[in-house]
Design a protein around this motif. Sequence first.
Motif, PDB file in Angstrom:
ATOM      1  N   VAL A  25     -40.795 104.558 -30.804  1.00 55.75           N
ATOM      2  CA  VAL A  25     -41.649 105.745 -30.764  1.00 55.75           C
ATOM      3  C   VAL A  25     -40.904 106.931 -30.150  1.00 55.75           C
ATOM      4  CG1 VAL A  25     -43.822 106.726 -29.941  1.00 55.75           C
ATOM      5  CG2 VAL A  25     -43.740 104.338 -30.622  1.00 55.75           C
ATOM      6  N   GLU A  26     -40.502 106.809 -28.888  1.00 54.21           N
ATOM      7  CA  GLU A  26     -39.900 107.934 -28.185  1.00 54.21           C
ATOM      8  C   GLU A  26     -38.564 108.348 -28.798  1.00 54.21           C
ATOM      9  OE1 GLU A  26     -39.654 106.809 -24.083  1.00 54.21           O
ATOM     10  OE2 GLU A  26     -41.817 106.581 -23.893  1.00 54.21           O
ATOM     11  N   HIS A  27     -37.702 107.382 -29.083  1.00 54.45           N
ATOM     12  CA  HIS A  27     -36.389 107.676 -29.649  1.00 54.45           C
ATOM     13  C   HIS A  27     -36.504 108.381 -31.006  1.00 54.45           C
ATOM     14  CE1 HIS A  27     -32.143 107.055 -30.640  1.00 54.45           C
ATOM     15  NE2 HIS A  27     -32.550 106.546 -31.795  1.00 54.45           N
ATOM     16  N   PRO A  28     -37.261 107.840 -31.970  1.00 57.11           N
ATOM     17  CA  PRO A  28     -37.352 108.532 -33.269  1.00 57.11           C
ATOM     18  C   PRO A  28     -38.002 109.914 -33.190  1.00 57.11           C
ATOM     19  CG  PRO A  28     -38.128 106.274 -33.487  1.00 57.11           C
ATOM     20  CD  PRO A  28     -37.929 106.534 -32.026  1.00 57.11           C
ATOM     21  N   VAL A  29     -39.038 110.055 -32.378  1.00 56.18           N
ATOM     22  CA  VAL A  29     -39.720 111.351 -32.281  1.00 56.18           C
ATOM     23  C   VAL A  29     -38.808 112.391 -31.628  1.00 56.18           C
ATOM     24  CG1 VAL A  29     -41.655 112.572 -31.199  1.00 56.18           C
ATOM     25  CG2 VAL A  29     -42.039 110.389 -32.342  1.00 56.18           C
ATOM     26  N   SER A  30     -38.119 112.008 -30.564  1.00 58.48           N
ATOM     27  CA  SER A  30     -37.192 112.940 -29.906  1.00 58.48           C
ATOM     28  C   SER A  30     -36.079 113.359 -30.850  1.00 58.48           C
ATOM     29  CB  SER A  30     -36.587 112.295 -28.660  1.00 58.48           C
ATOM     30  OG  SER A  30     -37.581 112.021 -27.716  1.00 58.48           O
ATOM     31  N   MET A  31     -35.545 112.400 -31.578  1.00 52.39           N
ATOM     32  CA  MET A  31     -34.476 112.723 -32.519  1.00 52.39           C
ATOM     33  C   MET A  31     -34.974 113.596 -33.668  1.00 52.39           C
ATOM     34  SD  MET A  31     -31.762 111.662 -31.306  1.00 52.39           S
ATOM     35  CE  MET A  31     -31.080 110.506 -30.166  1.00 52.39           C
ATOM     36  N   LEU A  32     -36.184 113.360 -34.138  1.00 53.18           N
ATOM     37  CA  LEU A  32     -36.751 114.182 -35.206  1.00 53.18           C
ATOM     38  C   LEU A  32     -36.917 115.626 -34.739  1.00 53.18           C
ATOM     39  CD1 LEU A  32     -38.020 114.427 -38.025  1.00 53.18           C
ATOM     40  CD2 LEU A  32     -40.203 113.835 -36.976  1.00 53.18           C
ATOM     41  N   ILE A  33     -37.398 115.813 -33.530  1.00 59.63           N
ATOM     42  CA  ILE A  33     -37.542 117.167 -32.981  1.00 59.63           C
ATOM     43  C   ILE A  33     -36.166 117.820 -32.838  1.00 59.63           C
ATOM     44  CG2 ILE A  33     -38.266 118.517 -30.967  1.00 59.63           C
ATOM     45  CD1 ILE A  33     -40.506 116.389 -30.595  1.00 59.63           C
ATOM     46  N   GLY A  34     -35.172 117.047 -32.386  1.00 56.50           N
ATOM     47  CA  GLY A  34     -33.809 117.564 -32.284  1.00 56.50           C
ATOM     48  C   GLY A  34     -33.254 117.991 -33.634  1.00 56.50           C
ATOM     49  N   VAL A  35     -33.513 117.217 -34.672  1.00 55.47           N
ATOM     50  CA  VAL A  35     -33.062 117.552 -36.031  1.00 55.47           C
ATOM     51  C   VAL A  35     -33.722 118.846 -36.504  1.00 55.47           C
ATOM     52  CG1 VAL A  35     -33.184 116.826 -38.448  1.00 55.47           C
ATOM     53  CG2 VAL A  35     -32.486 115.200 -36.714  1.00 55.47           C
ATOM     54  N   ILE A  36     -35.002 118.980 -36.258  1.00 56.76           N
ATOM     55  CA  ILE A  36     -35.719 120.198 -36.661  1.00 56.76           C
ATOM     56  C   ILE A  36     -35.144 121.418 -35.933  1.00 56.76           C
ATOM     57  CG2 ILE A  36     -37.947 121.393 -36.549  1.00 56.76           C
ATOM     58  CD1 ILE A  36     -39.232 118.575 -37.015  1.00 56.76           C
ATOM     59  N   LEU A  37     -34.902 121.279 -34.635  1.00 56.77           N
ATOM     60  CA  LEU A  37     -34.335 122.394 -33.873  1.00 56.77           C
ATOM     61  C   LEU A  37     -32.936 122.760 -34.366  1.00 56.77           C
ATOM     62  CD1 LEU A  37     -35.498 121.569 -30.234  1.00 56.77           C
ATOM     63  CD2 LEU A  37     -36.347 123.362 -31.749  1.00 56.77           C
ATOM     64  N   MET A  38     -32.105 121.752 -34.670  1.00 54.32           N
ATOM     65  CA  MET A  38     -30.758 122.030 -35.173  1.00 54.32           C
ATOM     66  C   MET A  38     -30.811 122.732 -36.521  1.00 54.32           C
ATOM     67  SD  MET A  38     -28.395 121.437 -33.050  1.00 54.32           S
ATOM     68  CE  MET A  38     -27.067 121.772 -34.175  1.00 54.32           C
ATOM     69  N   THR A  39     -31.778 122.393 -37.351  1.00 51.75           N
ATOM     70  CA  THR A  39     -31.923 123.052 -38.646  1.00 51.75           C
ATOM     71  C   THR A  39     -32.323 124.513 -38.458  1.00 51.75           C
ATOM     72  OG1 THR A  39     -32.590 120.946 -39.611  1.00 51.75           O
ATOM     73  CG2 THR A  39     -33.074 122.917 -40.888  1.00 51.75           C
ATOM     74  N   ILE A  40     -33.234 124.779 -37.542  1.00 52.81           N
ATOM     75  CA  ILE A  40     -33.637 126.157 -37.247  1.00 52.81           C
ATOM     76  C   ILE A  40     -32.442 126.951 -36.707  1.00 52.81           C
ATOM     77  CG2 ILE A  40     -35.066 127.602 -35.731  1.00 52.81           C
ATOM     78  CD1 ILE A  40     -37.196 125.332 -35.920  1.00 52.81           C
ATOM     79  N   ILE A  41     -31.677 126.330 -35.815  1.00 52.15           N
ATOM     80  CA  ILE A  41     -30.503 126.993 -35.242  1.00 52.15           C
ATOM     81  C   ILE A  41     -29.487 127.313 -36.332  1.00 52.15           C
ATOM     82  CG2 ILE A  41     -28.520 126.662 -33.714  1.00 52.15           C
ATOM     83  CD1 ILE A  41     -30.453 124.949 -31.950  1.00 52.15           C
ATOM     84  N   TYR A  42     -29.254 126.366 -37.227  1.00 49.83           N
ATOM     85  CA  TYR A  42     -28.296 126.600 -38.305  1.00 49.83           C
ATOM     86  C   TYR A  42     -28.757 127.745 -39.210  1.00 49.83           C
ATOM     87  CZ  TYR A  42     -25.662 126.131 -42.574  1.00 49.83           C
ATOM     88  OH  TYR A  42     -24.894 126.408 -43.666  1.00 49.83           O
TER      89      TYR A  42
END
Length: 148
Positions: free
Chosen positions: A92-109
């Motif tokens: 739960v925590e690992h996948p959700v945290s990583m998904l949020i990180g992926v979304i943020l990296m996409t916005i940053i890019y």
Amino acid sequence: MDTFKIITEAHKGFAYLILLAGIIFIVALLATMFGYSGKISKLLRKSTLFTMILFHIQLIVGILMLVFSPGLKGAMESGTLMSNSASRFSYVEHPVSMLIGVILMTIIYKYMKSHETIAMKIVIMGVIAFALFAYAFPWARVFPTVFA
């Protein structure tokens, strides 16, 4: 070799690459932020691109890992998914945290692609994305000799 084992090893291998790319990204991001002009350098653009690509690949491999995971099925059947801290972190925590990180990296890019100078909101998002990655990173599993 078992499908789950192959996916797990791929997930672990990409973790090393993401760790390296993430460190380069954070250093380039902070160097740009504390630089005199605040202009986005080629290093920052490329490190953002490679970090985002690796995050997305890792997300896909992680989703495959969840689909083929015998541990998730066992935790769901026994009803211990949320009550057991190890399974809650892994599934739960690992996948959700990583998904949020992926979304943020996409916005940053997307921001880096269309702007010439850095904004504080992008620096904050970058630090949050890397902090989420560092929080959800299973340090003891990837570096068992160091964190044992």
